[in-house]
Scaffold this motif. Structure first.
Motif, mmCIF file in Angstrom:
data_model
loop_
_atom_site.group_PDB
_atom_site.id
_atom_site.type_symbol
_atom_site.label_atom_id
_atom_site.label_comp_id
_atom_site.label_asym_id
_atom_site.label_seq_id
_atom_site.Cartn_x
_atom_site.Cartn_y
_atom_site.Cartn_z
ATOM 1 N N LYS A 191 -11.296 -40.347 0.773
ATOM 2 C CA LYS A 191 -11.540 -39.710 2.069
ATOM 3 C C LYS A 191 -11.464 -40.699 3.218
ATOM 4 C CE LYS A 191 -14.898 -36.827 4.494
ATOM 5 N NZ LYS A 191 -16.219 -36.152 4.413
ATOM 6 N N ASP A 192 -11.958 -41.911 3.015
ATOM 7 C CA ASP A 192 -12.020 -42.913 4.074
ATOM 8 C C ASP A 192 -10.864 -43.908 4.005
ATOM 9 O OD1 ASP A 192 -14.384 -41.735 4.928
ATOM 10 O OD2 ASP A 192 -15.631 -43.036 3.665
ATOM 11 N N PHE A 193 -9.792 -43.544 3.379
ATOM 12 C CA PHE A 193 -8.657 -44.471 3.293
ATOM 13 C C PHE A 193 -8.038 -44.647 4.684
ATOM 14 C CE2 PHE A 193 -4.178 -45.526 2.579
ATOM 15 C CZ PHE A 193 -4.318 -46.616 1.719
ATOM 16 N N PRO A 194 -7.836 -45.885 5.138
ATOM 17 C CA PRO A 194 -7.320 -46.116 6.509
ATOM 18 C C PRO A 194 -5.812 -45.884 6.593
ATOM 19 C CG PRO A 194 -7.664 -48.211 5.428
ATOM 20 C CD PRO A 194 -8.153 -47.159 4.460
ATOM 21 N N LEU A 195 -5.400 -44.640 6.509
ATOM 22 C CA LEU A 195 -3.967 -44.332 6.547
ATOM 23 C C LEU A 195 -3.365 -44.680 7.907
ATOM 24 C CD1 LEU A 195 -1.541 -43.116 5.083
ATOM 25 C CD2 LEU A 195 -2.214 -40.873 5.948
ATOM 26 N N LEU A 196 -4.128 -44.515 8.971
ATOM 27 C CA LEU A 196 -3.617 -44.844 10.298
ATOM 28 C C LEU A 196 -3.332 -46.335 10.425
ATOM 29 C CD1 LEU A 196 -2.957 -43.989 13.179
ATOM 30 C CD2 LEU A 196 -5.371 -44.273 13.750
ATOM 31 N N THR A 197 -4.216 -47.161 9.874
ATOM 32 C CA THR A 197 -4.000 -48.609 9.917
ATOM 33 C C THR A 197 -2.783 -49.008 9.097
ATOM 34 O OG1 THR A 197 -6.390 -48.942 10.174
ATOM 35 C CG2 THR A 197 -5.082 -50.832 9.485
ATOM 36 N N VAL A 198 -2.630 -48.376 7.950
ATOM 37 C CA VAL A 198 -1.457 -48.672 7.108
ATOM 38 C C VAL A 198 -0.174 -48.257 7.811
ATOM 39 C CG1 VAL A 198 -0.340 -48.151 4.910
ATOM 40 C CG2 VAL A 198 -2.811 -48.512 4.998
ATOM 41 N N ALA A 199 -0.202 -47.112 8.482
ATOM 42 C CA ALA A 199 1.000 -46.653 9.186
ATOM 43 C C ALA A 199 1.384 -47.614 10.309
ATOM 44 C CB ALA A 199 0.767 -45.250 9.746
ATOM 45 N N LYS A 200 0.398 -48.253 10.920
ATOM 46 C CA LYS A 200 0.701 -49.224 11.958
ATOM 47 C C LYS A 200 1.399 -50.460 11.406
ATOM 48 C CE LYS A 200 -3.105 -47.873 15.012
ATOM 49 N NZ LYS A 200 -4.372 -48.312 15.656
ATOM 50 N N LEU A 201 1.263 -50.705 10.101
ATOM 51 C CA LEU A 201 1.909 -51.854 9.475
ATOM 52 C C LEU A 201 3.313 -51.534 8.969
ATOM 53 C CD1 LEU A 201 -1.135 -53.197 7.401
ATOM 54 C CD2 LEU A 201 -0.339 -53.978 9.635
ATOM 55 N N ALA A 202 3.834 -50.354 9.307
ATOM 56 C CA ALA A 202 5.162 -49.959 8.839
ATOM 57 C C ALA A 202 6.269 -50.921 9.266
ATOM 58 C CB ALA A 202 5.486 -48.543 9.320
ATOM 59 N N PRO A 203 6.215 -51.556 10.445
ATOM 60 C CA PRO A 203 7.290 -52.508 10.803
ATOM 61 C C PRO A 203 7.422 -53.689 9.857
ATOM 62 C CG PRO A 203 6.101 -51.820 12.771
ATOM 63 C CD PRO A 203 5.344 -51.273 11.600
ATOM 64 N N LEU A 204 6.428 -53.912 8.982
ATOM 65 C CA LEU A 204 6.569 -54.989 8.004
ATOM 66 C C LEU A 204 7.718 -54.735 7.035
ATOM 67 C CD1 LEU A 204 2.839 -55.805 7.171
ATOM 68 C CD2 LEU A 204 4.403 -57.071 8.643
ATOM 69 N N GLY A 263 2.173 -44.813 -2.807
ATOM 70 C CA GLY A 263 0.813 -45.191 -3.179
ATOM 71 C C GLY A 263 -0.188 -44.942 -2.065
ATOM 72 N N CYS A 264 0.205 -45.253 -0.812
ATOM 73 C CA CYS A 264 -0.710 -45.035 0.315
ATOM 74 C C CYS A 264 -0.965 -43.552 0.552
ATOM 75 C CB CYS A 264 -0.143 -45.688 1.567
ATOM 76 S SG CYS A 264 -0.094 -47.494 1.502
ATOM 77 N N ILE A 265 0.077 -42.737 0.438
ATOM 78 C CA ILE A 265 -0.114 -41.299 0.631
ATOM 79 C C ILE A 265 -1.013 -40.725 -0.456
ATOM 80 C CG2 ILE A 265 1.074 -39.075 0.668
ATOM 81 C CD1 ILE A 265 3.437 -40.472 1.949
ATOM 82 N N ALA A 266 -0.795 -41.139 -1.703
ATOM 83 C CA ALA A 266 -1.644 -40.661 -2.795
ATOM 84 C C ALA A 266 -3.084 -41.121 -2.608
ATOM 85 C CB ALA A 266 -1.084 -41.151 -4.128
ATOM 86 N N ALA A 267 -3.267 -42.359 -2.145
ATOM 87 C CA ALA A 267 -4.628 -42.858 -1.939
ATOM 88 C C ALA A 267 -5.333 -42.107 -0.816
ATOM 89 C CB ALA A 267 -4.578 -44.357 -1.627
#
Length: 321
Positions: A70-83, A61-65
């Motif tokens: 254009k302004d989707f915070p993919l970097l911020t989401v990637a930082k939450l990967a340890p969850l 879902g995050c990759i598709a979004a």
């Protein structure tokens, strides 16, 4: 013709009596053996499968979004990967609390996929940072600021005081604005100039005085380090300063840091020497030349006489021949 008398055979008596039936042996089926009851196997509860499903859904879902928005915070989401690890731990505790008679089985494949997702997410979070720090935007911004600095130096310094120069701008920070100007530079950024001054200088004090007159203007432009240089004939002057203290120094303080280089020709080639080092070299060379043995005059005269005698003998042989 002889007649043979055949005695008739007695009739065969039927042994079977009327009303009696022939008895046929019947097949008796054996009773089926009852199967041995299988031991009751405990229920197996797989741990990790639920977390894998949630991780796959969120990642997709995050990759598709990010592709759509254009302004989707993919970097911020990637930082939450340890969850994902937190979710996996919660699933393990929940399954252990509700297992009852069930046997827990850890889904190693699901855990491995979760680990791969975490690594991929961390890499996805690191790549933009590296591109931000080493990418083309940073280099383009630095080159643009260098051109802007050189233009302002050319406009603000006295006319005819500088023959040539070039600059270096290093943005030593992670975040920056690609449309920034020289006024937006911060203390952690590095701005360096290399200037070739015009004119002739009699000594170190004169060159240091010329450099000190340019420092106030360079400080206003945010310059942190300056390499001054001047070449006139066989003399070359150099002064390298940097830091707050040296950038605010006067001519007397700077004179002690000036380097005077002298051009020295030898075998149709030249090299630059410091004045004191060149004087030492020339003195040592003159001393070595004096210590070399000089050819004696007698040996020279003997050599000439021998060559004359050889030529006379050759001439005599030719005449006799």
């Amino acid at each position: 013709m002889n007649n043979t008398n055949f005695e008739p055979m007695p009739p065969v008596e039927e042994t079977s009596q009327t009303g009696e039936q022939t008895t046929v042996p019947e097949y008796t089926r054996q009773p089926r053996r009852d199967k041995m009851p299988r031991p009751a196997q405990p229920k197996v509860r797989r741990v990790g499968f639920f977390t894998l499903g949630i991780a796959l859904i969120l990642t997709g879902g995050c990759i598709a979004a990010s592709l759509v928005l254009k302004d989707f915070p993919l970097l911020t989401v990637a930082k939450l990967a340890p969850l994902v690890l937190v979710a996996l731990g919660v699933e393990v505790l929940w399954a252990n609390a509700r297992k009852g008679d069930a046997q827990l089985k850890y889904d190693l494949l699901s855990m491995f996929v979760c680990f791969v997702l975490i690594c991929a997410s961390m890499c996805a979070a690191t790549v933009p940072i590296l591109l931000r720090y080493y990418g083309p935007e940073r280099e383009y911004t630095e080159r643009r600021l260098e051109q802007e600095l050189e233009q302002q130096v050319h406009e603000k310094l006295p006319a005819g005081s500088v023959l040539d120069g070039y600059s270096y701008v290093d943005l030593n920070r992670m975040e920056f604005d690609k449309n920034m100007t020289l006024a937006d530079l911060k203390t952690e950024d590095t701005v360096r100039l290399n200037l070739t001054l015009a004119g002739t200088y009699a000594d170190e004090n004169a060159f240091a005085e010329a450099c000190a007159q340019l420092l106030p203007t360079l400080r206003e432009l945010g310059v942190d380090e300056v390499d001054f240089r001047s070449e006139n004939g066989d003399d070359q002057w150099e002064l390298q300063i940097g830091g707050v203290f040296q950038m605010n120094s006067g001519a007397q303080e700077l004179a002690g840091q000036v380097t005077h280089m002298v051009r020295y020709w030898e075998d149709d080639e030249y090299s630059w020497w410091e004045k004191e080092a060149l004087d030492t070299y020339l003195a040592q060379k003159a001393q070595n030349d004096q210590q070399e043995p000089q050819p004696e005059e007698d040996s020279v005269e003997n050599t000439l006489e021998e060559s004359v005698e050889i030529n006379t003998e050759e001439a005599t042989v030719v005449e006799n021949g």
